[in-house]
Design a protein around this motif. Structure first.
Motif, PDB file in Angstrom:
ATOM      1  N   PHE A  23       7.620  -6.892 -15.350  1.00  0.00           N
ATOM      2  CA  PHE A  23       7.522  -7.899 -14.305  1.00  0.00           C
ATOM      3  C   PHE A  23       8.115  -7.457 -12.970  1.00  0.00           C
ATOM      4  O   PHE A  23       7.619  -7.843 -11.920  1.00  0.00           O
ATOM      5  CB  PHE A  23       8.181  -9.207 -14.749  1.00  0.00           C
ATOM      6  N   TRP A  24       9.185  -6.648 -12.981  1.00  0.00           N
ATOM      7  CA  TRP A  24       9.807  -6.274 -11.721  1.00  0.00           C
ATOM      8  C   TRP A  24       9.629  -4.806 -11.358  1.00  0.00           C
ATOM      9  O   TRP A  24       9.901  -4.422 -10.226  1.00  0.00           O
ATOM     10  CB  TRP A  24      11.301  -6.602 -11.765  1.00  0.00           C
ATOM     11  N   GLY A  25       9.145  -3.987 -12.248  1.00  0.00           N
ATOM     12  CA  GLY A  25       8.996  -2.580 -11.937  1.00  0.00           C
ATOM     13  C   GLY A  25       7.560  -2.139 -11.758  1.00  0.00           C
ATOM     14  O   GLY A  25       7.292  -1.100 -11.143  1.00  0.00           O
ATOM     15  N   VAL A  26       6.610  -2.900 -12.234  1.00  0.00           N
ATOM     16  CA  VAL A  26       5.216  -2.495 -12.160  1.00  0.00           C
ATOM     17  C   VAL A  26       4.664  -2.713 -10.749  1.00  0.00           C
ATOM     18  O   VAL A  26       3.897  -1.886 -10.253  1.00  0.00           O
ATOM     19  CB  VAL A  26       4.376  -3.245 -13.215  1.00  0.00           C
ATOM     20  N   GLU A  27       5.061  -3.786 -10.083  1.00  0.00           N
ATOM     21  CA  GLU A  27       4.511  -4.072  -8.755  1.00  0.00           C
ATOM     22  C   GLU A  27       4.796  -2.954  -7.756  1.00  0.00           C
ATOM     23  O   GLU A  27       3.860  -2.474  -7.092  1.00  0.00           O
ATOM     24  CB  GLU A  27       5.047  -5.405  -8.235  1.00  0.00           C
ATOM     25  N   PRO A  28       6.053  -2.485  -7.590  1.00  0.00           N
ATOM     26  CA  PRO A  28       6.264  -1.356  -6.656  1.00  0.00           C
ATOM     27  C   PRO A  28       5.504  -0.093  -7.069  1.00  0.00           C
ATOM     28  O   PRO A  28       5.008   0.649  -6.212  1.00  0.00           O
ATOM     29  CB  PRO A  28       7.769  -1.109  -6.710  1.00  0.00           C
ATOM     30  N   PHE A  29       5.399   0.148  -8.362  1.00  0.00           N
ATOM     31  CA  PHE A  29       4.671   1.319  -8.832  1.00  0.00           C
ATOM     32  C   PHE A  29       3.199   1.240  -8.441  1.00  0.00           C
ATOM     33  O   PHE A  29       2.618   2.210  -7.947  1.00  0.00           O
ATOM     34  CB  PHE A  29       4.813   1.435 -10.355  1.00  0.00           C
ATOM     35  N   VAL A  30       2.584   0.068  -8.650  1.00  0.00           N
ATOM     36  CA  VAL A  30       1.170  -0.108  -8.306  1.00  0.00           C
ATOM     37  C   VAL A  30       0.967   0.013  -6.801  1.00  0.00           C
ATOM     38  O   VAL A  30       0.011   0.657  -6.341  1.00  0.00           O
ATOM     39  CB  VAL A  30       0.652  -1.462  -8.849  1.00  0.00           C
ATOM     40  N   VAL A  31       1.866  -0.587  -6.008  1.00  0.00           N
ATOM     41  CA  VAL A  31       1.738  -0.524  -4.547  1.00  0.00           C
ATOM     42  C   VAL A  31       1.860   0.920  -4.073  1.00  0.00           C
ATOM     43  O   VAL A  31       1.053   1.388  -3.253  1.00  0.00           O
ATOM     44  CB  VAL A  31       2.787  -1.433  -3.869  1.00  0.00           C
ATOM     45  N   ASN A  32       2.849   1.653  -4.559  1.00  0.00           N
ATOM     46  CA  ASN A  32       3.010   3.061  -4.163  1.00  0.00           C
ATOM     47  C   ASN A  32       1.807   3.893  -4.594  1.00  0.00           C
ATOM     48  O   ASN A  32       1.350   4.769  -3.845  1.00  0.00           O
ATOM     49  CB  ASN A  32       4.281   3.644  -4.764  1.00  0.00           C
ATOM     50  N   THR A  33       1.281   3.641  -5.767  1.00  0.00           N
ATOM     51  CA  THR A  33       0.115   4.383  -6.239  1.00  0.00           C
ATOM     52  C   THR A  33      -1.092   4.107  -5.355  1.00  0.00           C
ATOM     53  O   THR A  33      -1.824   5.042  -4.974  1.00  0.00           O
ATOM     54  CB  THR A  33      -0.196   4.018  -7.697  1.00  0.00           C
ATOM     55  N   LEU A  34      -1.324   2.844  -4.999  1.00  0.00           N
ATOM     56  CA  LEU A  34      -2.455   2.512  -4.124  1.00  0.00           C
ATOM     57  C   LEU A  34      -2.291   3.126  -2.737  1.00  0.00           C
ATOM     58  O   LEU A  34      -3.280   3.600  -2.143  1.00  0.00           O
ATOM     59  CB  LEU A  34      -2.612   0.991  -4.021  1.00  0.00           C
ATOM     60  N   CYS A  35      -1.070   3.135  -2.204  1.00  0.00           N
ATOM     61  CA  CYS A  35      -0.836   3.765  -0.900  1.00  0.00           C
ATOM     62  C   CYS A  35      -1.108   5.267  -0.956  1.00  0.00           C
ATOM     63  O   CYS A  35      -1.708   5.834  -0.033  1.00  0.00           O
ATOM     64  CB  CYS A  35       0.594   3.501  -0.434  1.00  0.00           C
ATOM     65  N   ARG A  36      -0.688   5.912  -2.014  1.00  0.00           N
ATOM     66  CA  ARG A  36      -0.946   7.350  -2.142  1.00  0.00           C
ATOM     67  C   ARG A  36      -2.433   7.635  -2.305  1.00  0.00           C
ATOM     68  O   ARG A  36      -2.950   8.605  -1.732  1.00  0.00           O
ATOM     69  CB  ARG A  36      -0.182   7.921  -3.329  1.00  0.00           C
ATOM     70  N   VAL A  37      -3.132   6.806  -3.097  1.00  0.00           N
ATOM     71  CA  VAL A  37      -4.569   6.996  -3.270  1.00  0.00           C
ATOM     72  C   VAL A  37      -5.274   6.839  -1.930  1.00  0.00           C
ATOM     73  O   VAL A  37      -6.167   7.626  -1.581  1.00  0.00           O
ATOM     74  CB  VAL A  37      -5.124   6.015  -4.334  1.00  0.00           C
ATOM     75  N   LYS A  38      -4.874   5.819  -1.149  1.00  0.00           N
ATOM     76  CA  LYS A  38      -5.488   5.615   0.169  1.00  0.00           C
ATOM     77  C   LYS A  38      -5.183   6.798   1.094  1.00  0.00           C
ATOM     78  O   LYS A  38      -6.044   7.266   1.830  1.00  0.00           O
ATOM     79  CB  LYS A  38      -5.006   4.323   0.813  1.00  0.00           C
ATOM     80  N   TYR A  39      -3.945   7.284   1.060  1.00  0.00           N
ATOM     81  CA  TYR A  39      -3.585   8.416   1.911  1.00  0.00           C
ATOM     82  C   TYR A  39      -4.367   9.667   1.510  1.00  0.00           C
ATOM     83  O   TYR A  39      -4.863  10.396   2.372  1.00  0.00           O
ATOM     84  CB  TYR A  39      -2.081   8.681   1.816  1.00  0.00           C
ATOM     85  N   TYR A  40      -4.503   9.928   0.200  1.00  0.00           N
ATOM     86  CA  TYR A  40      -5.250  11.105  -0.238  1.00  0.00           C
ATOM     87  C   TYR A  40      -6.735  10.972   0.064  1.00  0.00           C
ATOM     88  O   TYR A  40      -7.417  11.962   0.321  1.00  0.00           O
ATOM     89  CB  TYR A  40      -5.042  11.360  -1.735  1.00  0.00           C
ATOM     90  N   ALA A  41      -7.250   9.744   0.016  1.00  0.00           N
ATOM     91  CA  ALA A  41      -8.675   9.537   0.268  1.00  0.00           C
ATOM     92  C   ALA A  41      -8.998   9.578   1.761  1.00  0.00           C
ATOM     93  O   ALA A  41     -10.016  10.152   2.158  1.00  0.00           O
ATOM     94  CB  ALA A  41      -9.124   8.208  -0.326  1.00  0.00           C
ATOM     95  N   THR A  42      -8.146   8.979   2.613  1.00  0.00           N
ATOM     96  CA  THR A  42      -8.457   8.874   4.057  1.00  0.00           C
ATOM     97  C   THR A  42      -7.655   9.847   4.900  1.00  0.00           C
ATOM     98  O   THR A  42      -8.060  10.164   6.017  1.00  0.00           O
ATOM     99  CB  THR A  42      -8.201   7.445   4.556  1.00  0.00           C
ATOM    100  N   GLY A  43      -6.501  10.275   4.479  1.00  0.00           N
ATOM    101  CA  GLY A  43      -5.683  11.199   5.248  1.00  0.00           C
ATOM    102  C   GLY A  43      -4.695  10.501   6.160  1.00  0.00           C
ATOM    103  O   GLY A  43      -3.938  11.155   6.867  1.00  0.00           O
ATOM    104  N   SER A  44      -4.673   9.154   6.179  1.00  0.00           N
ATOM    105  CA  SER A  44      -3.713   8.443   7.023  1.00  0.00           C
ATOM    106  C   SER A  44      -3.389   7.094   6.400  1.00  0.00           C
ATOM    107  O   SER A  44      -4.115   6.577   5.565  1.00  0.00           O
ATOM    108  CB  SER A  44      -4.259   8.242   8.430  1.00  0.00           C
ATOM    109  N   LEU A  45      -2.292   6.512   6.863  1.00  0.00           N
ATOM    110  CA  LEU A  45      -1.885   5.176   6.438  1.00  0.00           C
ATOM    111  C   LEU A  45      -1.914   4.239   7.639  1.00  0.00           C
ATOM    112  O   LEU A  45      -1.048   3.409   7.810  1.00  0.00           O
ATOM    113  CB  LEU A  45      -0.492   5.213   5.831  1.00  0.00           C
TER     114      LEU A  45
END
Length: 137
Positions: A107-129
């Motif tokens: 409940f408290w550790g999965v949300e930051p993990f998912v958010v960080n993973t999505l940010c990294r996927v977006k950065y790797y896919a687009t090259g910027s945040l």
């Protein structure tokens, strides 16, 4: 005095425990021809077809039976049923603490993990945040 089954003249090839009905002695009893056995068969046949309606079981009784069944399965699966009451208490306490720690992590550790993973996927896919400053800050 022991008797050999092969010495009897009328049953020369009779086994002590016949494996097949053909090898049974000709004067063997037919167990379903007795009046007591026929009465039992008729009673079983009439009781299985005569039940009109199952008795209604209340919801708390159903929940209680379900929980008892699950606890019994837990005890048998993990071998808790062979432990002393003190060992059961310690083992069950450890299981509950591990379960609470797992729930806390979910409940408290999965949300930051998912958010960080999505940010990294977006950065790797687009090259910027560029458009994710609030989410990935």
């Amino acid at each position: 005095m022991a008797t050999d089954f092969n010495q009897h003249p009328q049953h020369s090839s009779l086994e002590p425990f016949p494996l097949f009905i053909d090898s049974a002695p000709p004067n063997s009893a037919n167990y379903f021809s007795s009046p007591m056995a026929m009465a039992a068969v008729q009673l079983l046949a009439s009781s299985s077809s005569s039940h009109l309606r199952k008795p209604r079981i209340s919801m708390p009784a159903k929940v209680s039976n379900y929980l008892r069944l699950r606890y019994y399965q837990y005890e048998v699966t993990f071998g808790v049923y062979v432990m002393t009451p003190t060992e059961k208490f310690i083992f069950n306490t450890m299981v509950i603490v591990a379960f609470i720690a797992l729930l806390y992590a979910l409940f408290w550790g999965v949300e930051p993990f998912v958010v960080n993973t999505l940010c990294r996927v977006k950065y790797y896919a687009t090259g910027s945040l560029s458009n994710t400053h609030q989410l990935c800050s």
